[in-house]
Design a protein around this motif. Sequence first.
Motif, PDB file in Angstrom:
ATOM      1  N   ARG A   1       0.823  -1.213   0.000  1.00  0.00           N
ATOM      2  CA  ARG A   1       0.000   0.000   0.000  1.00  0.00           C
ATOM      3  C   ARG A   1       0.860   1.267   0.000  1.00  0.00           C
ATOM      4  N   LEU A   2       2.000   1.218   0.667  1.00  0.00           N
ATOM      5  CA  LEU A   2       2.876   2.377   0.631  1.00  0.00           C
ATOM      6  C   LEU A   2       3.448   2.562  -0.778  1.00  0.00           C
TER       7      LEU A   2
ATOM      8  N   ALA B   1       2.097   1.511  -3.544  1.00  0.00           N
ATOM      9  CA  ALA B   1       0.987   1.918  -4.408  1.00  0.00           C
ATOM     10  C   ALA B   1       0.724   3.412  -4.297  1.00  0.00           C
ATOM     11  N   GLN B   2       0.719   3.908  -3.072  1.00  0.00           N
ATOM     12  CA  GLN B   2       0.469   5.337  -2.863  1.00  0.00           C
ATOM     13  C   GLN B   2       1.547   6.192  -3.515  1.00  0.00           C
ATOM     14  N   ARG B   3       2.801   5.812  -3.312  1.00  0.00           N
ATOM     15  CA  ARG B   3       3.904   6.598  -3.863  1.00  0.00           C
ATOM     16  C   ARG B   3       3.933   6.553  -5.389  1.00  0.00           C
TER      17      ARG B   3
ATOM     18  N   SER C   1       1.331   6.064  -7.347  1.00  0.00           N
ATOM     19  CA  SER C   1       0.192   6.856  -7.805  1.00  0.00           C
ATOM     20  C   SER C   1       0.531   8.344  -7.817  1.00  0.00           C
ATOM     21  N   GLU C   2       1.193   8.796  -6.764  1.00  0.00           N
ATOM     22  CA  GLU C   2       1.588  10.202  -6.695  1.00  0.00           C
ATOM     23  C   GLU C   2       2.579  10.541  -7.812  1.00  0.00           C
TER      24      GLU C   2
END
Length: 330
Positions: free
Chosen positions: A54-55, A57-59, A61-62
């Motif tokens: 999830r970390l 994925a978040q990075r 995406s950003e």
Amino acid sequence: MNTPSTLRRALLASAALLTCLATTGVQAQASYPNRPVRIIVGFPAGTGPDIVARLVAQRLSEGWGGQGVIVDNKPGAAGLIAASEAARAAPDGYTLLLAETGMLSIAPSTYSKLPYDPSRDFAPVSQVVGADFALLVNPQKVAAKNVKEFVSWVQQQKGLFMATFGAGTLGHFGAFKLGDVARIKPEPVHYKTTSDALGGLYSGDVHGVFASVGLSAPQVKSGKLLALGTTGPARASALPEVPTMNEQGYPSLEFSAWFGIVAPARTPPELRARLSADVQKAVQAPEARAKLEEAGFRATGTTAEEFVRIIAADRVTWGKVVAATGFKAD
């Protein structure tokens, strides 16, 4: 009969087609990603692998201007279900797998037949983190403050009962490595989850367990359990007061797990290189590194080539350990 002019036209047409295909490929790479990317995780939500995925994925995406990156949990069979699905996915960069040591480096030795080929079905992208372990004991049940004292204690007990978080896992084979040091054949007690294994430690049903640093830290800091040593190459940032196995004179007990991103085989080299660069950038950002270390991991973010070498080396290392135990999962 082909005339020179006919051959020239055919060659020109072929060259034009190749140029068109190459241009299309470059344009596809340049526009990637233009729809959501899925990262398959072989473990339930809330677990260590899920936190890492999830970390990342978040990075990602950003870094991709807000393009969606979905974490798709597919737990079961120690990650084999997730790996099998990822191996069959289209090699277009839109389905990735958060792989771990067991899937690619241990499973080839523990299973006589796998639903995927760890060597041929995946294209390594980047190792994301290393995950060290702590040897935990219940201080109310075990009279030991360090590894040497624990070895002496279990020798006096004439038995070593070690909890594991599943047969065929690093915790399982770590117990055998500890048994070699203590010169006692361990009795692994397999639990479904690490939480269940910790429950066995609280009740006194087992003598110890190798648990991830991330899960160990809260137990140790609360005083409920004692960490005798950690298995990484350096002290864990989450447990800085706990010496490593190597520091205590037990270099054979240095071992770690890893989690990393892999893509289906036949993923175009250019796309794989793009993914590797993006994952490295995501993981090595100071904020991301801090969050991963807070969760008990060592942020790495390797190149694809480095990750290939790590997987291959661990396959040899753990293959020897598995062979020595005689364990087979099927």
